[in-house]
Design a protein around this motif. Structure first.
Motif: not given
Length: 240
Positions: A67-91
């Motif tokens: 909504e704000k037109g802002v790009k950010a940086t996400f430092f992800m925990i690997g175990s949670q990236a495995e649980e939420c691959p669709e969120l990783v893809k969206r990011v």
């Protein structure tokens, strides 16, 4: 004759004014050009989020950033990236930068080199499985690093210069107020996907800092604008 000279002088002044005005607006800003963004605003910050992705929370943050037109940086925990691959893809699909935050959010400075490597390699594999990239940077949990880690690590380490401490459950108004009070040009701002008030605080913070003339970039974009180059294993610590 005198009236003619006055008219000619007026037309000349008008022409000069138009030329100057046109020159001032001649720089076109491309959405894909980091350096054009930098020319537009010399107040730059990088907004970063740790500990995700987390279902039910990361989506809210992504909605706010979109909504704000802002790009950010996400430092992800690997175990949670495995649980939420669709969120990783969206990011990734929405143009944000992704880094790693170990596989299980451990203090790397307390691990052996073999254990450190396992944490890093499993994190990389989790991200690679979702989006197929290995061009990553590491944010060590708690900001803890050691000489042994820096000696072998084949990627830069990214710390932060402004901590919102949002993980403590601080309400959004206080996070916004303290961040706006303390922010400086070039800051890397630390927030968390798991913060109860994270999305609300991020929205208010973005609005306030944009009003103050700040432009939000990813960590890589900020480094590109400021000419910062890190070697593998080198940690970025910005003095305040």
């Amino acid at each position: 004759m005198k009236e003619f000279h006055v008219l000619a002088a007026a037309l000349l002044l008008l022409l000069i004014s138009l030329i100057v005005s046109g020159t001032g607006n001649a720089v076109s800003v491309s959405e894909d050009s980091t350096f054009d963004i930098y020319e537009e605003s010399e107040r730059l910050v990088a907004l970063t989020f740790d500990d995700g992705p987390k279902a039910g929370m990361t989506e809210k943050l992504l909605d706010v950033l979109k909504e704000k037109g802002v790009k950010a940086t996400f430092f992800m925990i690997g175990s949670q990236a495995e649980e939420c691959p669709e969120l990783v893809k969206r990011v990734a699909a929405e143009g944000h930068q992704i880094g790693i935050h170990t596989y299980s959010h451990v203090d790397l400075s307390c691990l052996t080199q073999e254990e450190q490597k396992e944490e890093i390699e499993k994190s990389i594999a989790a991200i690679e499985s979702a989006i197929g990239t290995t061009e990553l940077k590491l944010r060590p949990p708690f900001g803890k690093i050691s000489g042994s880690l820096e000696a072998w690590l084949d990627m830069p380490l990214i710390l932060w210069s402004l901590d919102t401490v949002d993980w403590k459950g601080t309400d959004a108004a206080q996070i916004i107020r303290e961040t706006v009070r303390d922010v400086r040009d070039g800051d890397i701002i630390l927030m968390h996907d798991i913060s109860e008030h994270g999305a609300e605080a991020a929205a208010g913070m973005i609005d306030e800092l944009q009003r103050m003339g700040y432009t939000f970039l990813t960590v890589d974009q900020l480094f590109a604008c400021r000419g910062i180059e890190l070697e593998d294993g080198e940690a970025y610590r910005r003095a305040r």
